[in-house]
Design a protein around this motif. Structure first.
Motif, PDB file in Angstrom:
ATOM      1  N   ILE A  64       0.829  -1.205   0.000  1.00  0.00           N
ATOM      2  CA  ILE A  64       0.000   0.000   0.000  1.00  0.00           C
ATOM      3  C   ILE A  64       0.865   1.257   0.000  1.00  0.00           C
ATOM      4  O   ILE A  64       0.645   2.184  -0.786  1.00  0.00           O
ATOM      5  N   LEU A  65       1.853   1.291   0.870  1.00  0.00           N
ATOM      6  CA  LEU A  65       2.711   2.466   0.972  1.00  0.00           C
ATOM      7  C   LEU A  65       3.443   2.759  -0.331  1.00  0.00           C
ATOM      8  O   LEU A  65       3.639   3.918  -0.701  1.00  0.00           O
ATOM      9  N   LYS A  66       3.842   1.732  -1.025  1.00  0.00           N
ATOM     10  CA  LYS A  66       4.565   1.929  -2.287  1.00  0.00           C
ATOM     11  C   LYS A  66       3.700   2.624  -3.321  1.00  0.00           C
ATOM     12  O   LYS A  66       4.179   3.414  -4.137  1.00  0.00           O
ATOM     13  N   GLN A  67       2.394   2.361  -3.301  1.00  0.00           N
ATOM     14  CA  GLN A  67       1.486   2.956  -4.290  1.00  0.00           C
ATOM     15  C   GLN A  67       1.013   4.352  -3.894  1.00  0.00           C
ATOM     16  O   GLN A  67       0.534   5.111  -4.737  1.00  0.00           O
ATOM     17  N   LYS A  68       1.093   4.686  -2.621  1.00  0.00           N
ATOM     18  CA  LYS A  68       0.682   6.002  -2.118  1.00  0.00           C
ATOM     19  C   LYS A  68      -0.763   6.363  -2.501  1.00  0.00           C
ATOM     20  O   LYS A  68      -1.039   7.452  -3.014  1.00  0.00           O
ATOM     21  N   PRO A  69      -1.722   5.479  -2.234  1.00  0.00           N
ATOM     22  CA  PRO A  69      -3.116   5.806  -2.559  1.00  0.00           C
ATOM     23  C   PRO A  69      -3.739   6.750  -1.538  1.00  0.00           C
ATOM     24  O   PRO A  69      -3.297   6.844  -0.392  1.00  0.00           O
ATOM     25  N   ASP A  70      -4.786   7.438  -1.982  1.00  0.00           N
ATOM     26  CA  ASP A  70      -5.574   8.286  -1.088  1.00  0.00           C
ATOM     27  C   ASP A  70      -6.657   7.488  -0.375  1.00  0.00           C
ATOM     28  O   ASP A  70      -7.021   7.806   0.766  1.00  0.00           O
ATOM     29  N   LEU A  71      -7.196   6.477  -1.063  1.00  0.00           N
ATOM     30  CA  LEU A  71      -8.277   5.648  -0.529  1.00  0.00           C
ATOM     31  C   LEU A  71      -8.012   4.196  -0.906  1.00  0.00           C
ATOM     32  O   LEU A  71      -7.601   3.910  -2.039  1.00  0.00           O
ATOM     33  N   VAL A  72      -8.259   3.296   0.035  1.00  0.00           N
ATOM     34  CA  VAL A  72      -8.026   1.876  -0.211  1.00  0.00           C
ATOM     35  C   VAL A  72      -9.226   1.079   0.278  1.00  0.00           C
ATOM     36  O   VAL A  72      -9.657   1.239   1.430  1.00  0.00           O
ATOM     37  N   GLY A  73      -9.757   0.208  -0.583  1.00  0.00           N
ATOM     38  CA  GLY A  73     -10.775  -0.745  -0.184  1.00  0.00           C
ATOM     39  C   GLY A  73     -10.119  -2.105  -0.033  1.00  0.00           C
ATOM     40  O   GLY A  73      -9.561  -2.633  -1.000  1.00  0.00           O
ATOM     41  N   ILE A  74     -10.167  -2.680   1.165  1.00  0.00           N
ATOM     42  CA  ILE A  74      -9.501  -3.950   1.456  1.00  0.00           C
ATOM     43  C   ILE A  74     -10.550  -5.008   1.751  1.00  0.00           C
ATOM     44  O   ILE A  74     -11.474  -4.787   2.540  1.00  0.00           O
ATOM     45  N   GLN A  75     -10.378  -6.157   1.130  1.00  0.00           N
ATOM     46  CA  GLN A  75     -11.255  -7.296   1.383  1.00  0.00           C
ATOM     47  C   GLN A  75     -10.483  -8.378   2.149  1.00  0.00           C
ATOM     48  O   GLN A  75      -9.270  -8.467   2.051  1.00  0.00           O
ATOM     49  N   GLU A  76     -11.233  -9.187   2.898  1.00  0.00           N
ATOM     50  CA  GLU A  76     -10.692 -10.308   3.679  1.00  0.00           C
ATOM     51  C   GLU A  76      -9.767  -9.825   4.790  1.00  0.00           C
ATOM     52  O   GLU A  76      -8.570 -10.106   4.814  1.00  0.00           O
ATOM     53  N   THR A  77     -10.356  -9.114   5.732  1.00  0.00           N
ATOM     54  CA  THR A  77      -9.635  -8.592   6.888  1.00  0.00           C
ATOM     55  C   THR A  77     -10.097  -9.303   8.155  1.00  0.00           C
ATOM     56  O   THR A  77     -11.292  -9.482   8.362  1.00  0.00           O
ATOM     57  N   ASP A  78      -9.152  -9.681   9.002  1.00  0.00           N
ATOM     58  CA  ASP A  78      -9.462 -10.310  10.284  1.00  0.00           C
ATOM     59  C   ASP A  78      -9.374  -9.292  11.421  1.00  0.00           C
ATOM     60  O   ASP A  78      -8.551  -8.366  11.387  1.00  0.00           O
ATOM     61  N   LYS A  79     -10.203  -9.500  12.415  1.00  0.00           N
ATOM     62  CA  LYS A  79     -10.136  -8.700  13.651  1.00  0.00           C
ATOM     63  C   LYS A  79     -10.342  -9.636  14.838  1.00  0.00           C
ATOM     64  O   LYS A  79     -11.425 -10.179  15.039  1.00  0.00           O
ATOM     65  N   GLY A  80      -9.281  -9.870  15.568  1.00  0.00           N
ATOM     66  CA  GLY A  80      -9.373 -10.692  16.769  1.00  0.00           C
ATOM     67  C   GLY A  80      -9.559 -12.174  16.525  1.00  0.00           C
ATOM     68  O   GLY A  80     -10.009 -12.886  17.423  1.00  0.00           O
ATOM     69  N   THR A  81      -9.206 -12.671  15.337  1.00  0.00           N
ATOM     70  CA  THR A  81      -9.341 -14.104  15.071  1.00  0.00           C
ATOM     71  C   THR A  81      -8.103 -14.861  15.550  1.00  0.00           C
ATOM     72  O   THR A  81      -6.995 -14.326  15.572  1.00  0.00           O
ATOM     73  N   LYS A  82      -8.308 -16.114  15.906  1.00  0.00           N
ATOM     74  CA  LYS A  82      -7.187 -16.946  16.351  1.00  0.00           C
ATOM     75  C   LYS A  82      -6.166 -17.138  15.238  1.00  0.00           C
ATOM     76  O   LYS A  82      -4.965 -17.121  15.486  1.00  0.00           O
ATOM     77  N   ARG A  83      -6.653 -17.321  14.008  1.00  0.00           N
ATOM     78  CA  ARG A  83      -5.716 -17.615  12.920  1.00  0.00           C
ATOM     79  C   ARG A  83      -4.776 -16.443  12.632  1.00  0.00           C
ATOM     80  O   ARG A  83      -3.701 -16.628  12.065  1.00  0.00           O
ATOM     81  N   SER A  84      -5.187 -15.234  13.006  1.00  0.00           N
ATOM     82  CA  SER A  84      -4.363 -14.054  12.764  1.00  0.00           C
ATOM     83  C   SER A  84      -3.733 -13.497  14.037  1.00  0.00           C
ATOM     84  O   SER A  84      -3.338 -12.331  14.088  1.00  0.00           O
ATOM     85  N   GLY A  85      -3.658 -14.333  15.060  1.00  0.00           N
ATOM     86  CA  GLY A  85      -2.985 -13.908  16.290  1.00  0.00           C
ATOM     87  C   GLY A  85      -3.770 -12.933  17.124  1.00  0.00           C
ATOM     88  O   GLY A  85      -3.191 -12.197  17.934  1.00  0.00           O
ATOM     89  N   ASN A  86      -5.094 -12.896  16.937  1.00  0.00           N
ATOM     90  CA  ASN A  86      -5.988 -12.031  17.719  1.00  0.00           C
ATOM     91  C   ASN A  86      -5.723 -10.545  17.540  1.00  0.00           C
ATOM     92  O   ASN A  86      -6.092  -9.734  18.405  1.00  0.00           O
ATOM     93  N   VAL A  87      -5.114 -10.157  16.428  1.00  0.00           N
ATOM     94  CA  VAL A  87      -4.834  -8.742  16.203  1.00  0.00           C
ATOM     95  C   VAL A  87      -5.979  -8.098  15.424  1.00  0.00           C
ATOM     96  O   VAL A  87      -6.804  -8.766  14.807  1.00  0.00           O
ATOM     97  N   ASP A  88      -5.998  -6.774  15.470  1.00  0.00           N
ATOM     98  CA  ASP A  88      -6.935  -5.970  14.687  1.00  0.00           C
ATOM     99  C   ASP A  88      -6.187  -5.539  13.420  1.00  0.00           C
ATOM    100  O   ASP A  88      -5.432  -4.571  13.432  1.00  0.00           O
ATOM    101  N   GLU A  89      -6.381  -6.281  12.333  1.00  0.00           N
ATOM    102  CA  GLU A  89      -5.607  -6.021  11.125  1.00  0.00           C
ATOM    103  C   GLU A  89      -5.900  -4.643  10.539  1.00  0.00           C
ATOM    104  O   GLU A  89      -4.986  -3.979  10.020  1.00  0.00           O
ATOM    105  N   ALA A  90      -7.138  -4.204  10.616  1.00  0.00           N
ATOM    106  CA  ALA A  90      -7.481  -2.881  10.090  1.00  0.00           C
ATOM    107  C   ALA A  90      -6.726  -1.788  10.843  1.00  0.00           C
ATOM    108  O   ALA A  90      -6.140  -0.876  10.244  1.00  0.00           O
ATOM    109  N   ALA A  91      -6.732  -1.884  12.169  1.00  0.00           N
ATOM    110  CA  ALA A  91      -6.046  -0.874  12.980  1.00  0.00           C
ATOM    111  C   ALA A  91      -4.543  -0.883  12.708  1.00  0.00           C
ATOM    112  O   ALA A  91      -3.917   0.180  12.589  1.00  0.00           O
ATOM    113  N   LEU A  92      -3.966  -2.072  12.591  1.00  0.00           N
ATOM    114  CA  LEU A  92      -2.536  -2.159  12.315  1.00  0.00           C
ATOM    115  C   LEU A  92      -2.191  -1.559  10.953  1.00  0.00           C
ATOM    116  O   LEU A  92      -1.192  -0.843  10.809  1.00  0.00           O
ATOM    117  N   LEU A  93      -3.018  -1.838   9.960  1.00  0.00           N
ATOM    118  CA  LEU A  93      -2.756  -1.275   8.633  1.00  0.00           C
ATOM    119  C   LEU A  93      -2.894   0.240   8.654  1.00  0.00           C
ATOM    120  O   LEU A  93      -2.137   0.954   7.985  1.00  0.00           O
TER     121      LEU A  93
END
Length: 269
Positions: A64-93
């Motif tokens: 994402i940073l390499k492209q320098k977009p103003d707006l990004v639509g992201i699909q397939e995001t996890d929030k607090g799932t076991k498979r993703s280590g219980n992290v908030d992927e949206a917040a981290l991004l």
């Protein structure tokens, strides 16, 4: 230290030193422009690391940073799932890219939530989620959208979706019709991005084309799979404004996800 603990520690560190969002004026074309991206991130699990279950948020953020977009639509995001280590992927991004982040839940999954994310360099003025219908029983799908103010241009609606993947076109058709109905009353520019799970020759995209103008119609690069892609199912489209498309690009990224990100640059007339 296992991967999940590393992810959690990284999230705590980032929350303490999150970068400030800096407004920017893009002039790479000698024009005032708006750059948008659509990216199915496969819950930040690189396909080559699927067996290990590695979650590589850094890789997605770097794309994402390499492209320098103003707006990004992201699909397939996890929030607090076991498979993703219980992290908030949206917040981290959001923290890693310096953008405002808004998560939209589609379903419960693996002890947490799974859905869509929108990132914006502009402050998010409002956000909405619409549950999409089904002709046949399947995984719940949603439309998400935000409104932002583009300096000198006014309000813009930016929408993101991920249509049904497991059934015939019947689900995608009713979902697309609901999306069109929801966005039909929006004033000012409306941009929609997403993984529509439908090739351009299919009815869902023909319905989209009756109301929106896709940023690429002929000779468009394929978006999936990440290695040797052979079809296009990810799109960016716009309506209510005649902003020219200065560039439409499918980024040749092969590590971070099983989709290649799509980027379009509009001239703000």
């Amino acid at each position: 230290m296992n991967n999940n603990i590393k992810i959690i520690l990284a999230g705590l560190l980032l929350s303490a030193c999150s970068p400030k969002v800096v407004s920017k004026k893009q002039t790479v074309y000698g024009e005032r422009v708006l750059k948008v991206m659509s990216y199915n991130i496969h819950h930040a699990n690189p396909p080559s690391k699927a067996k290990e279950g590695l979650i590589d948020i850094d890789a997605v953020a770097a794309v994402i940073l390499k492209q320098k977009p103003d707006l990004v639509g992201i699909q397939e995001t996890d929030k607090g799932t076991k498979r993703s280590g219980n992290v908030d992927e949206a917040a981290l991004l959001g923290q890693k890219t310096g953008m405002h982040a808004q998560f939209f839940k589609a379903i419960d999954y693996d002890g947490g939530d799974y859905g869509l994310t929108i990132l914006s360099h502009y402050p998010i003025q409002s956000f909405s989620k619409v549950n999409l219908p089904q002709a046949m029983k399947g995984e719940a799908r949603i439309l998400s959208y935000i409104t932002v103010n583009i300096p000198g241009k006014g309000k813009l609606t930016f929408a993101n979706t991920h249509l049904d993947a497991t059934h015939p076109d019947s689900n995608r058709i009713v979902q697309m019709k609901r999306i069109i109905a929801e966005l039909s009353s929006k004033q000012g520019p409306v941009i929609i991005v997403g993984d529509f799970n439908s090739e351009a020759s299919k009815e869902p995209i023909r319905i989209l084309d009756q109301h929106f103008r896709r940023t690429c119609v002929n000779g468009c690069a394929f978006t999936i799979p990440e290695m040797r892609p052979n079809k296009t199912i990810d799109y960016i489209a716009i309506k209510n404004v005649d902003w020219p498309v200065l560039e439409h690009t499918v980024v040749p990224e092969t590590y971070a996800s099983d989709h290649r990100p799509v980027v379009a640059t509009f001239q703000l007339k």
